[in-house]
Write an enzyme that holds these catalytic residues in place. Sequence first.
Site, PDB file in Angstrom:
ATOM      1  N   ASP A  15       0.866  -1.181   0.000  1.00 22.38           N
ATOM      2  CA  ASP A  15       0.000   0.000   0.000  1.00 22.38           C
ATOM      3  C   ASP A  15       0.902   1.231   0.000  1.00 22.38           C
ATOM      4  O   ASP A  15       2.128   1.114  -0.190  1.00 22.38           O
ATOM      5  CB  ASP A  15      -0.994  -0.039   1.179  1.00 22.38           C
ATOM      6  CG  ASP A  15      -0.316   0.165   2.527  1.00 22.38           C
ATOM      7  OD1 ASP A  15       0.928   0.267   2.579  1.00 22.38           O
ATOM      8  OD2 ASP A  15      -1.048   0.224   3.538  1.00 22.38           O
ATOM      9  N   HIS A  16       0.312   2.399   0.248  1.00 17.96           N
ATOM     10  CA  HIS A  16       1.093   3.640   0.229  1.00 17.96           C
ATOM     11  C   HIS A  16       2.220   3.631   1.261  1.00 17.96           C
ATOM     12  O   HIS A  16       3.298   4.157   1.007  1.00 17.96           O
ATOM     13  CB  HIS A  16       0.160   4.837   0.473  1.00 17.96           C
ATOM     14  CG  HIS A  16      -0.707   4.680   1.683  1.00 17.96           C
ATOM     15  ND1 HIS A  16      -1.792   3.823   1.703  1.00 17.96           N
ATOM     16  CD2 HIS A  16      -0.644   5.225   2.931  1.00 17.96           C
ATOM     17  CE1 HIS A  16      -2.367   3.870   2.894  1.00 17.96           C
ATOM     18  NE2 HIS A  16      -1.684   4.700   3.656  1.00 17.96           N
ATOM     19  N   CYS A  72       3.101  -3.361   4.036  1.00 24.36           N
ATOM     20  CA  CYS A  72       2.226  -2.249   4.390  1.00 24.36           C
ATOM     21  C   CYS A  72       2.834  -1.637   5.650  1.00 24.36           C
ATOM     22  O   CYS A  72       3.961  -1.993   6.011  1.00 24.36           O
ATOM     23  CB  CYS A  72       0.761  -2.667   4.538  1.00 24.36           C
ATOM     24  SG  CYS A  72       0.358  -3.723   5.932  1.00 24.36           S
ATOM     25  N   THR A  74       2.226  -1.811   8.965  1.00 27.43           N
ATOM     26  CA  THR A  74       2.510  -2.787  10.026  1.00 27.43           C
ATOM     27  C   THR A  74       2.812  -4.171   9.479  1.00 27.43           C
ATOM     28  O   THR A  74       3.296  -5.031  10.214  1.00 27.43           O
ATOM     29  CB  THR A  74       1.286  -2.943  10.945  1.00 27.43           C
ATOM     30  OG1 THR A  74       0.190  -3.420  10.140  1.00 27.43           O
ATOM     31  CG2 THR A  74       0.905  -1.636  11.615  1.00 27.43           C
ATOM     32  N   HIS A 105      10.950 -23.488   8.133  1.00 31.79           N
ATOM     33  CA  HIS A 105       9.890 -24.216   8.846  1.00 31.79           C
ATOM     34  C   HIS A 105       8.538 -24.142   8.153  1.00 31.79           C
ATOM     35  O   HIS A 105       7.743 -25.070   8.252  1.00 31.79           O
ATOM     36  CB  HIS A 105       9.715 -23.664  10.263  1.00 31.79           C
ATOM     37  CG  HIS A 105      10.872 -23.964  11.163  1.00 31.79           C
ATOM     38  ND1 HIS A 105      10.793 -23.840  12.534  1.00 31.79           N
ATOM     39  CD2 HIS A 105      12.136 -24.385  10.891  1.00 31.79           C
ATOM     40  CE1 HIS A 105      11.970 -24.163  13.076  1.00 31.79           C
ATOM     41  NE2 HIS A 105      12.805 -24.492  12.095  1.00 31.79           N
ATOM     42  N   ASN A 106       8.237 -22.999   7.521  1.00 34.78           N
ATOM     43  CA  ASN A 106       6.881 -22.782   6.994  1.00 34.78           C
ATOM     44  C   ASN A 106       6.814 -22.776   5.478  1.00 34.78           C
ATOM     45  O   ASN A 106       5.729 -22.643   4.918  1.00 34.78           O
ATOM     46  CB  ASN A 106       6.310 -21.459   7.519  1.00 34.78           C
ATOM     47  CG  ASN A 106       6.486 -21.284   9.014  1.00 34.78           C
ATOM     48  OD1 ASN A 106       7.186 -20.388   9.469  1.00 34.78           O
ATOM     49  ND2 ASN A 106       5.894 -22.149   9.799  1.00 34.78           N
ATOM     50  N   ARG A 140       8.519 -33.221   9.750  1.00 31.87           N
ATOM     51  CA  ARG A 140       7.577 -32.605  10.703  1.00 31.87           C
ATOM     52  C   ARG A 140       7.059 -31.257  10.182  1.00 31.87           C
ATOM     53  O   ARG A 140       5.896 -30.911  10.389  1.00 31.87           O
ATOM     54  CB  ARG A 140       8.196 -32.466  12.095  1.00 31.87           C
ATOM     55  CG  ARG A 140       9.300 -31.440  12.234  1.00 31.87           C
ATOM     56  CD  ARG A 140       9.856 -31.447  13.668  1.00 31.87           C
ATOM     57  NE  ARG A 140      10.684 -30.284  13.962  1.00 31.87           N
ATOM     58  CZ  ARG A 140      11.926 -30.101  13.533  1.00 31.87           C
ATOM     59  NH1 ARG A 140      12.491 -31.011  12.740  1.00 31.87           N
ATOM     60  NH2 ARG A 140      12.607 -29.021  13.871  1.00 31.87           N
ATOM     61  N   HIS A 141       7.920 -30.535   9.475  1.00 28.75           N
ATOM     62  CA  HIS A 141       7.476 -29.243   8.935  1.00 28.75           C
ATOM     63  C   HIS A 141       6.556 -29.449   7.727  1.00 28.75           C
ATOM     64  O   HIS A 141       5.531 -28.767   7.608  1.00 28.75           O
ATOM     65  CB  HIS A 141       8.684 -28.387   8.549  1.00 28.75           C
ATOM     66  CG  HIS A 141       9.508 -27.990   9.730  1.00 28.75           C
ATOM     67  ND1 HIS A 141       8.958 -27.422  10.861  1.00 28.75           N
ATOM     68  CD2 HIS A 141      10.843 -28.096   9.983  1.00 28.75           C
ATOM     69  CE1 HIS A 141       9.897 -27.185  11.748  1.00 28.75           C
ATOM     70  NE2 HIS A 141      11.051 -27.591  11.248  1.00 28.75           N
TER      71      HIS A 141
HETATM   72  C1  RB5 Z   1      -2.052   2.532   6.517  1.00 27.18           C
HETATM   73  O1  RB5 Z   1      -2.154   3.687   7.265  1.00 27.18           O
HETATM   74  C2  RB5 Z   1      -1.937   1.308   7.425  1.00 27.18           C
HETATM   75  O2  RB5 Z   1      -3.116   1.085   8.105  1.00 27.18           O
HETATM   76  C3  RB5 Z   1      -1.534   0.096   6.638  1.00 27.18           C
HETATM   77  O3  RB5 Z   1      -0.343   0.357   5.962  1.00 27.18           O
HETATM   78  C4  RB5 Z   1      -1.298  -1.163   7.408  1.00 27.18           C
HETATM   79  O4  RB5 Z   1      -0.462  -0.948   8.498  1.00 27.18           O
HETATM   80  C5  RB5 Z   1      -2.497  -1.932   7.759  1.00 27.18           C
HETATM   81  O5  RB5 Z   1      -2.422  -3.043   8.296  1.00 27.18           O
END
Ligand code: RB5
Length: 151
Positions: A15-16, A72, A74, A105-106, A140-141
Amino acid sequence: MSIINPDKKVALCSDHAGYEYKKAIIEHLNAKGIATEDFGTFSTDSCDYPEFAHPCAEAVESGRCYPGIALCGTGNGISMTLNKHQGIRAALCWQPELAVLAREHNDANILVMPARFISPEQALEIVDTFLATPFSDEERHARRIAQIALR
Ligand code: RB5
């Protein structure tokens, strides 16, 4: 050992909040001769990450691209979206050790990073680590991974 398949492009989306990092990662990979496909977003204008995450997930899930890299702010919203796809194992990583374990592992097929919580240098290090780490192939994985997708 690289997980890059020369016949497939690496799929990217953000995203941005992740746009500048995505751009830097694409330049970094292309400079190494690694082909990429950019599913957007294409500017820092505010946008909704699912619009870009779903097509990116479909490209990896179908096998057309491999692997994927997503960002993104987070890393959570885009991870949640990508992981709605049955064939996707998107792993949120904020340090290289997590990328190693997500691969070993994943067998994660999409690397996700939280752009607002890591530096650009850290992001590139995590990308390189993820791409350099094969799946462990331990029984196991493999058994646990086979149980992830809904039947
Ligand atoms: C954008 O502000 C923010 O919410 C997005 O980038 C992300 O962190 C959402 O999970």
